[in-house]
Design an enzyme around this catalytic site. Structure first.
Site, PDB file in Angstrom:
ATOM      1  N   HIS A   7      16.256 -32.613 -19.428  1.00  0.00           N
ATOM      2  CA  HIS A   7      15.373 -31.465 -19.038  1.00  0.00           C
ATOM      3  C   HIS A   7      15.645 -30.827 -17.659  1.00  0.00           C
ATOM      4  CE1 HIS A   7      12.687 -34.761 -18.243  1.00  0.00           C
ATOM      5  NE2 HIS A   7      12.156 -34.156 -17.083  1.00  0.00           N
ATOM      6  N   HIS A  79      13.106 -31.147 -10.335  1.00  0.00           N
ATOM      7  CA  HIS A  79      14.091 -32.264 -10.554  1.00  0.00           C
ATOM      8  C   HIS A  79      14.949 -31.902 -11.986  1.00  0.00           C
ATOM      9  CE1 HIS A  79      10.486 -33.929 -12.873  1.00  0.00           C
ATOM     10  NE2 HIS A  79      11.483 -34.329 -13.921  1.00  0.00           N
ATOM     11  N   GLU A 130      16.045 -37.494 -12.098  1.00  0.00           N
ATOM     12  CA  GLU A 130      15.513 -38.565 -12.644  1.00  0.00           C
ATOM     13  C   GLU A 130      16.163 -39.033 -13.958  1.00  0.00           C
ATOM     14  OE1 GLU A 130      12.164 -36.571 -15.380  1.00  0.00           O
ATOM     15  OE2 GLU A 130      11.411 -38.373 -15.827  1.00  0.00           O
TER      16      GLU A 130
HETATM   17 CO    CO Z   1      11.244 -34.805 -15.582  1.00  0.00          CO
END
Ligand code: CO
Length: 134
Positions: A7, A79, A130
């Site tokens: 994502h 992020h 991440e």
């Molecule tokens: Co995230």
């Protein structure tokens, strides 16, 4: 080592407005808002054919994204999340290569209930990364 883009997370100043933009202007599949008190965010998930966009808004007093929103009042990309097969193997390789992990090097369960780590943006081209074990 990294696999699919899981994502992209975007901090927004208004979740209703952002949901409307993604649902109506961009014609995407947009979820209802979900509060994640443990993470200090309210999230709307936008499901695309090949990945997800997460719209984030601060939840509670000590939200980890409040400072970002204060600095970026119109919102902004926060992020990107890459999938890994083995988060411990990924962490050990990253540390061996000199990358910095934000906070504890022990993976925590992220917004999807799967183990995640966040990597220092200065080590990754100015982008908060991440990694999530899927
Ligand atoms: Co995230």
């Amino acid at each position: 080592m990294i696999g699919k883009l899981n994502h992209v997370a975007i901090v927004v100043p208004n979740l209703d407005v952002a949901s409307e933009i993604y649902r109506n202007t961009l014609g995407a599949d947009v979820s209802d808002a979900v509060d994640l008190p443990d993470h200090g965010v309210t999230t709307v998930f936008v499901t695309l054919p090949n990945t997800k966009i997460e719209l984030l808004y601060p939840f509670g007093e000590n939200s980890p994204i409040q400072n970002f929103l204060d600095k970026n009042p119109s919102g902004g990309m926060h992020h990107i999340c890459y999938e890994v097969d083995d988060i411990f193997a990924a962490r050990d390789k990253l540390l061996a290569d000199g990358a910095r992990i934000l906070g504890s090097p022990e993976p925590k369960n992220g917004a999807h209930g799967k183990p995640v780590l966040f990597l220092h943006p200065k080590d990754f081209c100015g982008t908060l990364v991440e990694i999530e074990q899927v």
